[in-house]
Design a protein around this motif. Structure first.
Motif, PDB file in Angstrom:
ATOM      1  N   ALA A 188       0.341  -0.871   0.111  1.00 26.45           N
ATOM      2  CA  ALA A 188       0.122  -0.019  -0.147  1.00 26.45           C
ATOM      3  C   ALA A 188       1.277   1.424  -0.111  1.00 26.45           C
ATOM      4  O   ALA A 188       1.743   1.328   0.523  1.00 26.45           O
ATOM      5  CB  ALA A 188      -0.895  -0.269   1.033  1.00 26.45           C
ATOM      6  N   PRO A 189       0.381   2.334  -0.461  1.00 26.46           N
ATOM      7  CA  PRO A 189       1.474   3.454  -0.200  1.00 26.46           C
ATOM      8  C   PRO A 189       1.724   3.334   1.297  1.00 26.46           C
ATOM      9  O   PRO A 189       1.096   3.230   1.721  1.00 26.46           O
ATOM     10  CB  PRO A 189      -0.187   4.589  -1.425  1.00 26.46           C
ATOM     11  N   ALA A 190       3.163   4.590   1.150  1.00 28.85           N
ATOM     12  CA  ALA A 190       3.165   4.578   2.244  1.00 28.85           C
ATOM     13  C   ALA A 190       2.578   5.845   3.270  1.00 28.85           C
ATOM     14  O   ALA A 190       1.802   7.312   2.223  1.00 28.85           O
ATOM     15  CB  ALA A 190       4.470   5.076   2.410  1.00 28.85           C
ATOM     16  N   GLU A 191       2.610   5.267   3.795  1.00 25.71           N
ATOM     17  CA  GLU A 191       1.193   6.007   4.822  1.00 25.71           C
ATOM     18  C   GLU A 191       1.141   7.580   4.930  1.00 25.71           C
ATOM     19  O   GLU A 191       0.536   7.979   4.494  1.00 25.71           O
ATOM     20  CB  GLU A 191       1.470   6.176   6.593  1.00 25.71           C
ATOM     21  N   ASN A 192       2.110   8.527   6.088  1.00 28.91           N
ATOM     22  CA  ASN A 192       2.618   9.605   5.207  1.00 28.91           C
ATOM     23  C   ASN A 192       3.765  10.498   4.565  1.00 28.91           C
ATOM     24  O   ASN A 192       4.233  11.175   4.761  1.00 28.91           O
ATOM     25  CB  ASN A 192       3.433   9.785   6.682  1.00 28.91           C
ATOM     26  N   GLY A 193       3.779   8.835   3.484  1.00 27.13           N
ATOM     27  CA  GLY A 193       4.719  10.100   2.240  1.00 27.13           C
ATOM     28  C   GLY A 193       6.067   9.425   2.613  1.00 27.13           C
ATOM     29  O   GLY A 193       7.114   9.975   2.014  1.00 27.13           O
ATOM     30  N   ILE A 195      10.018   7.661   3.384  1.00 34.72           N
ATOM     31  CA  ILE A 195      10.213   6.821   1.853  1.00 34.72           C
ATOM     32  C   ILE A 195      11.749   7.032   3.146  1.00 34.72           C
ATOM     33  O   ILE A 195      12.037   7.155   3.694  1.00 34.72           O
ATOM     34  CB  ILE A 195      10.835   7.064   1.123  1.00 34.72           C
ATOM     35  N   VAL A 196      12.330   6.130   2.216  1.00 35.80           N
ATOM     36  CA  VAL A 196      13.937   5.675   2.987  1.00 35.80           C
ATOM     37  C   VAL A 196      14.270   7.392   2.807  1.00 35.80           C
ATOM     38  O   VAL A 196      14.710   7.948   1.804  1.00 35.80           O
ATOM     39  CB  VAL A 196      14.891   4.937   1.386  1.00 35.80           C
ATOM     40  N   PHE A 200      12.093  15.969   1.349  1.00 37.75           N
ATOM     41  CA  PHE A 200      10.848  16.925   0.730  1.00 37.75           C
ATOM     42  C   PHE A 200       9.559  16.446   2.063  1.00 37.75           C
ATOM     43  O   PHE A 200       8.750  17.551   1.805  1.00 37.75           O
ATOM     44  CB  PHE A 200      10.613  16.028  -0.569  1.00 37.75           C
ATOM     45  N   LEU A 208       6.838  18.726   3.578  1.00 39.39           N
ATOM     46  CA  LEU A 208       5.566  19.524   2.955  1.00 39.39           C
ATOM     47  C   LEU A 208       4.573  19.441   4.116  1.00 39.39           C
ATOM     48  O   LEU A 208       4.009  20.351   4.790  1.00 39.39           O
ATOM     49  CB  LEU A 208       5.122  17.691   2.496  1.00 39.39           C
ATOM     50  N   ARG A 250       2.149  21.621   5.842  1.00 40.91           N
ATOM     51  CA  ARG A 250       0.678  21.266   6.633  1.00 40.91           C
ATOM     52  C   ARG A 250      -0.047  22.135   7.357  1.00 40.91           C
ATOM     53  O   ARG A 250      -0.659  22.299   8.261  1.00 40.91           O
ATOM     54  CB  ARG A 250       1.014  19.591   6.460  1.00 40.91           C
TER      55      ARG A 250
END
Ligand code: SF4
Lengths: 240, 482
Positions: free
Chosen positions: A27-32, A34-35, A182, A186, A190
């Protein structure tokens, strides 16, 4: 012209006919998240400097406001800047730089927001100035260490063209504006308010180094449309 | 210049003889491929990143209707105009009527494959608009009155000297082969146009459903200029450009720029959320987003749905042995290379583009390079199957393959066949390859060589020597994969 309904109806129809044969591996990563490219505990300012210099930007670390102001003035002089356009921002105001630049022979114009009645004229005036400006001076909303990227929103006073039209762009940032990734940048956006569309402003430019192209024989050349030079002045101690 | 897809075989043949093109393609292979590989390695866990990116696209496309609605609602709130174009003609009409209302004379364009797809430039020019490509590569192509040959490097087929003459002839500046000077010549010419332009047209790299933002990824800054200076900004997007959430952007950006140019991030990532606001001193007064189907819903409803995950990064082109040899123009339509061989028949019909799915060795390099793991070879096979079932195969192919299958099922016959072939090929085989087969097999070797029958079959080797050898322990001889 298709109506929205007709258009979406076709999409729905297609979604029903085309059964998907494979399933997502994840599934897409929860809060964006990533490594991240930065490691735990890494000196973010140092990393930022390395990354930005790696793509042809220059970074000057300075200790206090006076030093920052000096740096900017010297650079403006070196470039023979006659017309300077700058953001209106608290940080730039504290540099008290306008007089110093003027003393160096430059005209300085501030992109301060105008009342609604005057906005039309003001826009034209600023556009004409930017078209012939030699130097654009901005602050930043955040700086991203992992890629050496400036985040510039369009808050009042933060005109987009300042970092875009002149051949030289200088940005001034405080070290506490440096974030790791990045996704962190963001997140900062927010957190700045309830209404996300409001927070995003009409335009966020993420700028990483000078304008570049590889369109001729894949050889790197800078300054094709945007600024050919990008200087970041990183201020270690914000004035109180 | 529109080459057309039917002429693929002839165009490919010409491309192989085109020396400047061959040099350029060499450059591309030698530059882009190692850059991308190194860049992806530097990402720590590129595999995890690709898995993530694919997951985002799968989710977006699986609920495309919902996300499109959300995206459009958010744009409405921002005061932007959303337009829905079923096909290319509608998209052109929409854009034309916006330009008309804006009383536009000069239109500047950022790089957009979607605009190429609908042949927007010739259309607008015919209507009397002055249309300027502003991406340097596209600008060069426009000056030369040609079409792009690579998604990311559109002018890759032109040499520096060719470009230098072009700038000199068309713009009247003194001739120079200095890259910096050439770039400055283009900058000056284009900046004037940016300031005159009434309308800016760009593509869209990502459309974010939960905020209504559009994201442009460029290196030159022309996308920023096109979306900042003109009074009206039109963004044209294929409907599959949607990503569900702002939070999906970091991963998508990372795989896109790394795969396209080997950069951690491109020089400019521009996130536009509506037209300019009351306090803004620049930015467009009007923002129009044109959402285009143009055949995409057909793909969505087909077995080739994953073609819609494509980010147009160009990585599959650079690694493709076919593209590396013939370049982009031979494919005859806007999307070249492996993904082009899939998209072109899907968009323009299999009948005219039936050669494209065959122009692949199915080596799988494209799939391995793809940041969203699109299984291009699988789709090429789907398309080949379709093409054959619709009578797209050359006459005579079916009986030959039936014969082949029949022989394969009869070991005695097969061995006899091998023996005869070994004798028969003797005068023709060169270093283990046959350049020409006799009829009725000759059409196979028209555009490829045929592997000659080995002096000794594997079965024989196994029985005489192989089975007695010790297995080697050090794994020597295995190719090293990235
Ligand atoms: S198919 Fe994959 S590798 Fe090829 S352009 Fe699309 S996203 Fe890039």
């Amino acid at each position: 012209m298709s109506s929205r309904e007709a258009f979406l109806a076709r999409v729905r129809q297609a979604l029903q006919t085309g059964g998907q044969s494979h399933h997502a591996e994840a599934a897409p990563a929860e809060n964006g998240e990533i490594v991240p490219l930065v490691t735990e505990g890494e000196d973010l300012a140092a990393r930022l400097q390395r990354e930005l210099e790696g793509v042809g930007g220059s970074v000057a670390r300075v200790k206090h406001v006076a030093e920052a102001a000096q740096y900017v003035t010297r650079l403006a002089k070196e470039k023979g800047a006659e017309v300077v356009v700058r953001w209106q921002s608290d940080l730039l105001d504290t540099l008290e730089i306008d007089d110093a630049l003027r003393a160096g022979g430059a005209n300085v114009h501030t992109a301060s927001p105008a009342s609604e009645a005057e906005a039309g004229n003001r826009r034209q005036e600023m556009r004409d100035l930017l078209a012939r400006a030699d130097l654009g001076l901005s602050g930043v909303d955040a700086v991203i260490a992992e890629t050496g990227t400036l985040m510039l929103t369009a808050q009042p006073g933060q005109m987009r063209g300042v970092s875009l039209l002149p051949p030289v762009h200088i940005a001034v940032a405080r070290t506490d504006q440096v974030v790791a990734t990045f996704a962190d940048a963001l997140r900062a956006v927010r957190q700045s308010g309830e209404d996300m569309q409001q927070n995003l402003t009409s335009c966020i430019s993420f700028v990483t180094g000078p304008s570049r192209t590889g369109d001729i024989e894949l050889k790197l050349t800078v300054g094709v449309h945007g600024p050919g030079e990008l200087h970041l002045v990183l201020l270690d101690e914000p004035s109180t | 210049m529109h080459l057309g897809t039917e002429g693929f075989q002839e165009h490919a043949r010409q491309a192989l003889k085109d020396e400047p093109l061959q040099n350029a393609l060499h450059l591309l292979t030698n530059e882009f491929v190692p850059r991308r590989v190194a860049a992806m390695q530097a990402l720590g866990d590129p595999e995890a990143l690709r898995t993530q990116a694919r997951a985002v696209k799968e989710q977006a496309v699986a609920q495309l209707d919902t996300y499109l609605e959300q995206f459009a609602d958010n744009l409405d709130k921002l005061g932007a105009h959303v337009h829905w174009a079923h096909d290319d003609a509608e998209a052109r009409d929409i854009i034309t009527s916006i330009a008309q209302q804006a009383e536009a004379k000069v239109i500047v364009k950022g790089k957009s494959m979607a605009a190429e797809e609908i042949h927007l430039n010739p259309h607008l020019e015919e209507l009397g608009y002055e249309v300027l490509e502003t991406d340097l590569g596209e600008y060069i192509i426009q000056l030369a009155e040609e079409t792009p040959s690579h998604i990311i490097a559109p002018a890759i087929h032109k040499t520096r000297q060719q470009i230098a003459s072009l700038l000199h002839d068309k713009l009247g500046d003194p001739y120079t082969e200095e890259l910096t000077d050439m770039t400055q010549i283009a900058r000056r010419a284009l900046r004037q146009q940016f300031l005159r332009a009434d309308v800016g047209i760009t593509g869209v790299n990502f459309a974010i459903a939960d905020t209504g933002s559009i994201v442009l990824v460029t290196n030159e800054g022309n996308g920023r200029l096109s979306s900042t200076l003109p009074r009206v900004h039109i963004a044209l997007m294929g409907m599959e450009k949607i990503i569900p959430r702002l939070d999906d952007l970091p991963v998508m950006l990372k795989v896109l720029t790394n795969s396209a140019t080997g950069q951690k991030i491109s020089s400019y990532v521009t996130m536009i959320t509506g037209p300019r606001r009351a306090h803004d001193l620049d930015g467009p007064e009007e923002l129009h987003v044109v959402v285009m189907d143009n055949g995409r819903s057909n793909i969505l409803g087909s077995e080739n749905r994953e073609a819609l995950y494509c980010l147009r990064c160009g990585a599959c082109l650079n690694v493709c042995p076919i593209y590396q040899n013939i370049g982009g123009h031979a494919y005859g339509w806007v999307y070249p290379g492996p993904i082009g061989a899939v998209l072109t028949p899907l968009f323009t019909g299999l009948d005219t583009a039936k050669h494209l799915p065959r122009a692949s060795t199915l080596c799988g390099a494209c799939r391995e390079a793809c940041p969203v793991k699109i299984n291009i070879p699988h789709m090429l096979l789907n398309l080949r199957r379709q093409s054959v079932s619709r009578g797209g195969a050359p006459a005579g192919e079916a009986p030959l393959f039936s014969l082949w299958a029949w022989v394969m099922r009869h070991p005695g016959l097969y061995r006899l066949g091998l023996k005869l072939a070994r004798l028969g090929q003797m005068p023709f085989a060169r270093r283990g390859w046959l350049g020409k087969l006799p009829p009725p097999f000759h059409s196979w070797t028209k555009s490829r060589d045929f592997k000659a029958v080995a002096p000794q079959s594997f079965r024989d080797r196994w029985q005489t020597t192989l089975q007695y050898e010790q297995p080697s322990r050090n794994g020597a001889g295995g190719g090293h994969h990235e």
